[in-house]
Structure formats: structure tokens, C-alpha cells
Scaffold this active site. Structure first.
Site, PDB file in Angstrom:
ATOM      1  N   GLN A  70       0.895  -0.938   0.182  1.00 48.05           N
ATOM      2  CA  GLN A  70       0.019  -0.014  -0.125  1.00 48.05           C
ATOM      3  C   GLN A  70       0.878   1.358  -0.099  1.00 48.05           C
ATOM      4  O   GLN A  70       1.856   1.351   0.827  1.00 48.05           O
ATOM      5  CB  GLN A  70      -0.968   0.042   1.172  1.00 48.05           C
ATOM      6  CG  GLN A  70      -1.857   1.169   1.209  1.00 48.05           C
ATOM      7  CD  GLN A  70      -2.696   1.521   2.396  1.00 48.05           C
ATOM      8  OE1 GLN A  70      -1.999   1.743   3.426  1.00 48.05           O
ATOM      9  NE2 GLN A  70      -3.995   1.176   2.178  1.00 48.05           N
ATOM     10  N   CYS A 100      -6.436   7.243   5.122  1.00 44.92           N
ATOM     11  CA  CYS A 100      -5.775   7.779   6.399  1.00 44.92           C
ATOM     12  C   CYS A 100      -6.098   8.978   7.065  1.00 44.92           C
ATOM     13  O   CYS A 100      -6.180  10.038   6.168  1.00 44.92           O
ATOM     14  CB  CYS A 100      -4.311   7.658   6.270  1.00 44.92           C
ATOM     15  SG  CYS A 100      -3.427   8.168   7.544  1.00 44.92           S
TER      16      CYS A 100
HETATM   17  C1  LIG Z   1      -2.332   1.096  14.224  1.00 44.68           C
HETATM   18  C2  LIG Z   1      -3.088   1.028  13.043  1.00 44.68           C
HETATM   19  C3  LIG Z   1      -2.555   1.521  11.876  1.00 44.68           C
HETATM   20  C4  LIG Z   1      -3.116   1.721  10.704  1.00 44.68           C
HETATM   21  N1  LIG Z   1      -2.566   2.008   9.377  1.00 44.68           N
HETATM   22  C5  LIG Z   1      -2.979   1.809   8.332  1.00 44.68           C
HETATM   23  C6  LIG Z   1      -2.229   2.173   7.211  1.00 44.68           C
HETATM   24  O1  LIG Z   1      -1.272   1.804   6.942  1.00 44.68           O
HETATM   25  N2  LIG Z   1      -3.089   2.057   5.948  1.00 44.68           N
HETATM   26  C7  LIG Z   1      -4.620   1.955   5.869  1.00 44.68           C
HETATM   27  O2  LIG Z   1      -5.038   1.824   4.886  1.00 44.68           O
HETATM   28  N3  LIG Z   1      -5.085   1.790   6.948  1.00 44.68           N
HETATM   29  C8  LIG Z   1      -4.471   1.719   8.227  1.00 44.68           C
HETATM   30  N4  LIG Z   1      -5.055   1.405   9.217  1.00 44.68           N
HETATM   31  C9  LIG Z   1      -6.685   1.521   9.226  1.00 44.68           C
HETATM   32  C10 LIG Z   1      -7.075   0.002   9.158  1.00 44.68           C
HETATM   33  O3  LIG Z   1      -6.502  -0.780   7.939  1.00 44.68           O
HETATM   34  C11 LIG Z   1      -8.398  -0.230   9.225  1.00 44.68           C
HETATM   35  O4  LIG Z   1      -9.086   0.351   8.137  1.00 44.68           O
HETATM   36  C12 LIG Z   1      -9.062   0.372  10.313  1.00 44.68           C
HETATM   37  O5  LIG Z   1      -8.339  -0.144  11.703  1.00 44.68           O
HETATM   38  C13 LIG Z   1     -10.577  -0.420  10.666  1.00 44.68           C
HETATM   39  O6  LIG Z   1     -10.741  -1.696  10.667  1.00 44.68           O
HETATM   40  P1  LIG Z   1     -10.617  -2.511  11.966  1.00 44.68           P
HETATM   41  O7  LIG Z   1     -11.993  -2.007  12.781  1.00 44.68           O
HETATM   42  O8  LIG Z   1     -10.913  -3.974  11.645  1.00 44.68           O
HETATM   43  O9  LIG Z   1      -9.451  -2.220  12.972  1.00 44.68           O
HETATM   44  C14 LIG Z   1      -4.498   1.371  10.698  1.00 44.68           C
HETATM   45  C15 LIG Z   1      -5.223   1.239  11.795  1.00 44.68           C
HETATM   46  C16 LIG Z   1      -4.617   0.972  12.729  1.00 44.68           C
HETATM   47  C17 LIG Z   1      -5.408   0.809  14.275  1.00 44.68           C
END
Ligand SMILES: Cc1cc2nc3c(=O)[nH]c(=O)nc-3n(C[C@H](O)[C@H](O)[C@H](O)COP(=O)(O)O)c2cc1C
Length: 348
Positions: A70, A100
Site C-alpha cells: 500500500q 488515512c
Molecule cells: C495501528 C493502526 C495502523 C493503521 N495503519 C493503516 C495503514 O497503514 N493503511 C491503511 O489503509 N489503514 C490503516 N489503518 C486502518 C485499518 O486498516 C482499518 O481500516 C481500521 O483499523 C478499521 O478496521 P478494524 O476495525 O478492523 O480495525 C490502521 C489502523 C490502525 C489501528
């Protein structure tokens, strides 16, 4: 769900997470059943400058495949250049971050900021799709804030720009991680386009995974925070979604084994010094709810020698075994897995 030559029935995917989805964690999740894994997001500007730390994040191994890299950025030029660099590392596909919310990204015109500039989002997506020969996908949120939810326009634009799939996190930028992800908006996005839609947001166990497929009609789902300290969620979700079979929650032995394996992989890929230090924040998520965890954790986070860490974890397992023999091991019956507050400090 098809992306290029990848063809998987209702895949359960590891979401990209900065400082989490490094090679070690991706490999662990893969071993525990993740169908597809994503790297952490990588700055296009940094790749362009040849920043070593960012270049290192492009390395993927064959045993992780299918794996997506990504990238994020705010200009067509930097994204096209970064895409071409990323392609040489041979990921199965390239994903563009349009979701993001954090200041250092969205405040500089990248990530979710592009939801406010749909023309530019289209320009970046189509230029990147043209620049590489591997498939390109995008990951986004449902809008900038609740007064400007525009996910339907966005997924149509992404489809028109040549994106081969789109992952939708059911929150706006202004939500950050608050409240609950709105799965109904993901369902609307799915109905509004004909490329595969990957649903994302608030899957904490296999039941949530099955419910998310049912509620959204999505082609795949993506799990982020729910996999931290709990890679078992992938096999459990895949089994429930694809076979209708509910797997048991992991035993303390399996959880300790996963922590040990994660540490070993972290050392293998990052070297002893960084591998050990970066692993420190993970122990409590693997061992959460087990008796005496704070004591062993305090020892684990001070230790520098991987062999001693393995011994400490083995000792902790023996301690749990002894309690189990005496009938005193009160396992939390898997409830720890539904604690929605990972102990990791999440900066993203
Ligand atoms: C610690 C952390 C780092 C993340 N880094 C990215 C990232 O690098 N790229 C991205 O598209 N989303 C990133 N996200 C978002 C996650 O990919 C995801 O969209 C978000 O956590 C919601 O999904 P979940 O409820 O399953 O955690 C990050 C989320 C967290 C908590």
C-alpha cells in the site's frame, strides 16, 4: 473475489496497519489463515527520495502471497513514481490509501484528504493504474465527515479509474476510530459499483466476520485491530464464513505459541535488537486475561535475549499448566478476544 489472477471465495484479509503489519506479523497471520495480507502504508514521497526505511517496507516474501503493497501520497507525480518503484518488488497488487485520517497524512493532502478532492483522487488512481502492469486497488473511508459522505461517488470514480477492487472502512475521516463502523454505507457502496468491494471496520471475532458479509454483500472483508494479538481470528472467520464451522477459541498454549512465534519472526526479520524491542508492546495482547500475565509481561519487556524470552514464555505456559492441573486456571473463555481496546498504543 477476483483481483487479477487472484480468485478467492469470500476472502478474509489482513488490513494494512502502520507499525503492525510488518513481515513478521503478516507471516503469522498468513499461517493462521489470512487469505490476503497488506503491508503497512508506505509514503510515495519517501520512496521517491529513496528513504531506506520505506524501501525496506516494500520487501515481500513468496510465502506471504497474495500480498498487496500500500502506498499513499498527494500528487500524481509522486504516486506514479512510487508505484513504479513498488512494482519492482513484485507484490501481487498495489493498493492506494485514500483513507488515512491522521494529520501527518490527511493534513498534507494525502489519504482521506482526497475524499474532499474527488477529481484529484480520480487523477491519482487512473495515473497509477496506467503506470504499472500489476492490478491496482484502493482503500478508503465513507467520506470526510458526516455532512459530506460521498462513498458512492468515490467508488464509482475508483471503478472508472481502473481500480480492480475497493476496500471501504465504514467510518468518516472525522470519526477517526470513534463510534461504530457504518456497515450500511458499505452495502450502498457495494450496490453502486461492479468492482469487488472489501468491507472493513469493527470485526472482532468470527461471528462479526459472518455478519459483515451478510450485512454488506461485500466480496471480501478486511480485519485490522481484531487481529492484533489474535491471528486466530482468520482461521476462525474463514471456517465460519466458508464452511459454516465454528472453530474453538485458542487455548492458552496456542496463544503463548503465537507470541513466541511472533517474537522469533520479528527477530528474524528485524534483527535481535529491533526485533525484541518492537515485540514488547505485543505480549500483553497475546496473553491478555491469563493468570499472572502482568508479572511475566514485566519480565518479558525488560529482556533482551530471545532465548531467555522463549524460556520465560515456556515458564509461563508451565505455570498455566500447573494451575490447569489443579483446576485453578480460569480461562476467560475467549472473552479477552472481544475486549475492544487493544493495549497497543495506536498512533495511526
Ligand atoms: C495501528 C493502526 C495502523 C493503521 N495503519 C493503516 C495503514 O497503514 N493503511 C491503511 O489503509 N489503514 C490503516 N489503518 C486502518 C485499518 O486498516 C482499518 O481500516 C481500521 O483499523 C478499521 O478496521 P478494524 O476495525 O478492523 O480495525 C490502521 C489502523 C490502525 C489501528
Amino acid at each position: 473475489m477476483r483481483i487479477g489472477t487472484i480468485d478467492i471465495d469470500r476472502p478474509v484479509i489482513l488490513a494494512p496497519m502502520e507499525d503492525v503489519t510488518d513481515r513478521a506479523f503478516r507471516q503469522l497471520c498468513k499461517r493462521h489463515g489470512a487469505d490476503i495480507v497488506y503491508t503497512e502504508f508506505i509514503s510515495a514521497e519517501a520512496l521517491r527520495r529513496g528513504a531506506e526505511k520505506s524501501i525496506r517496507k516494500l520487501t515481500v516474501a513468496d510465502h506471504e502471497r497474495p500480498v498487496a503493497v500500500q502506498i499513499f501520497g498527494s500528487t500524481v507525480e509522486s504516486m506514479v513514481e512510487a508505484a513504479a518503484i513498488a512494482e519492482t518488488y513484485e507484490p501481487d497488487y498495489l493498493d492506494i490509501n485514500f483513507g488515512c485520517p491522521v494529520k501527518k497524512v490527511a493534513g498534507r493532502g494525502a489519504g482521506a484528504a482526497l475524499l474532499q478532492e474527488p477529481e484529484k483522487l480520480s487523477a491519482i488512481a487512473s495515473a497509477v493504474a496506467r503506470a504499472v502492469s500489476i492490478p491496482v486497488t484502493a482503500k478508503t473511508r465513507i467520506g470526510w465527515d458526516h455532512d459530506s459522505i460521498n462513498i458512492i461517488e468515490i467508488v464509482r470514480r475508483l471503478e472508472d479509474s481502473g481500480m480492480q477492487a475497493v476496500a471501504v472502512h465504514g467510518r468518516t475521516r472525522s470519526d477517526m476510530y470513534k463510534g461504530k463502523a457504518d456497515w450500511s454505507r458499505i452495502a450502498e457502496a457495494k450496490a453502486a459499483c461492479s468492482i469487488p468491494v472489501i468491507a472493513n471496520g469493527d470485526v472482532w471475532n468470527a461471528d462479526d466476520a459472518a455478519a459483515m458479509f451478510a450485512a454488506t454483500g461485500a466480496d471480501g472483508i478486511m480485519i485490522g485491530r481484531g487481529s492484533i494479538g489474535n491471528p486466530f481470528i482468520f482461521a476462525q472467520s474463514v471456517s465460519l464464513v466458508r464452511q459454516g464451522v465454528r472453530l474453538p477459541d485458542p487455548s492458552y498454549r496456542e496463544r503463548i505459541a503465537a507470541a513466541t512465534e511472533h517474537m522469533r519472526l520479528s527477530v528474524e526479520y528485524k534483527g535481535e535488537k529491533y526485533g525484541i524491542v518492537e515485540m514488547r508492546r505485543h505480549y500483553s495482547t497475546y496473553l491478555k486475561g491469563l493468570p499472572g500475565v502482568s508479572k511475566v509481561r514485566n519480565l518479558l519487556v525488560r529482556e533482551l535475549d530471545p532465548a531467555v524470552i522463549v524460556e520465560l514464555l515456556a515458564g509461563f505456559e508451565a505455570h498455566c499448566e500447573a494451575l490447569e492441573r489443579e483446576g485453578r486456571l480460569k480461562e476467560s473463555g475467549g472473552e479477552f478476544l472481544n475486549d475492544h481496546s487493544p493495549k497497543l498504543t495506536l498512533n495511526y
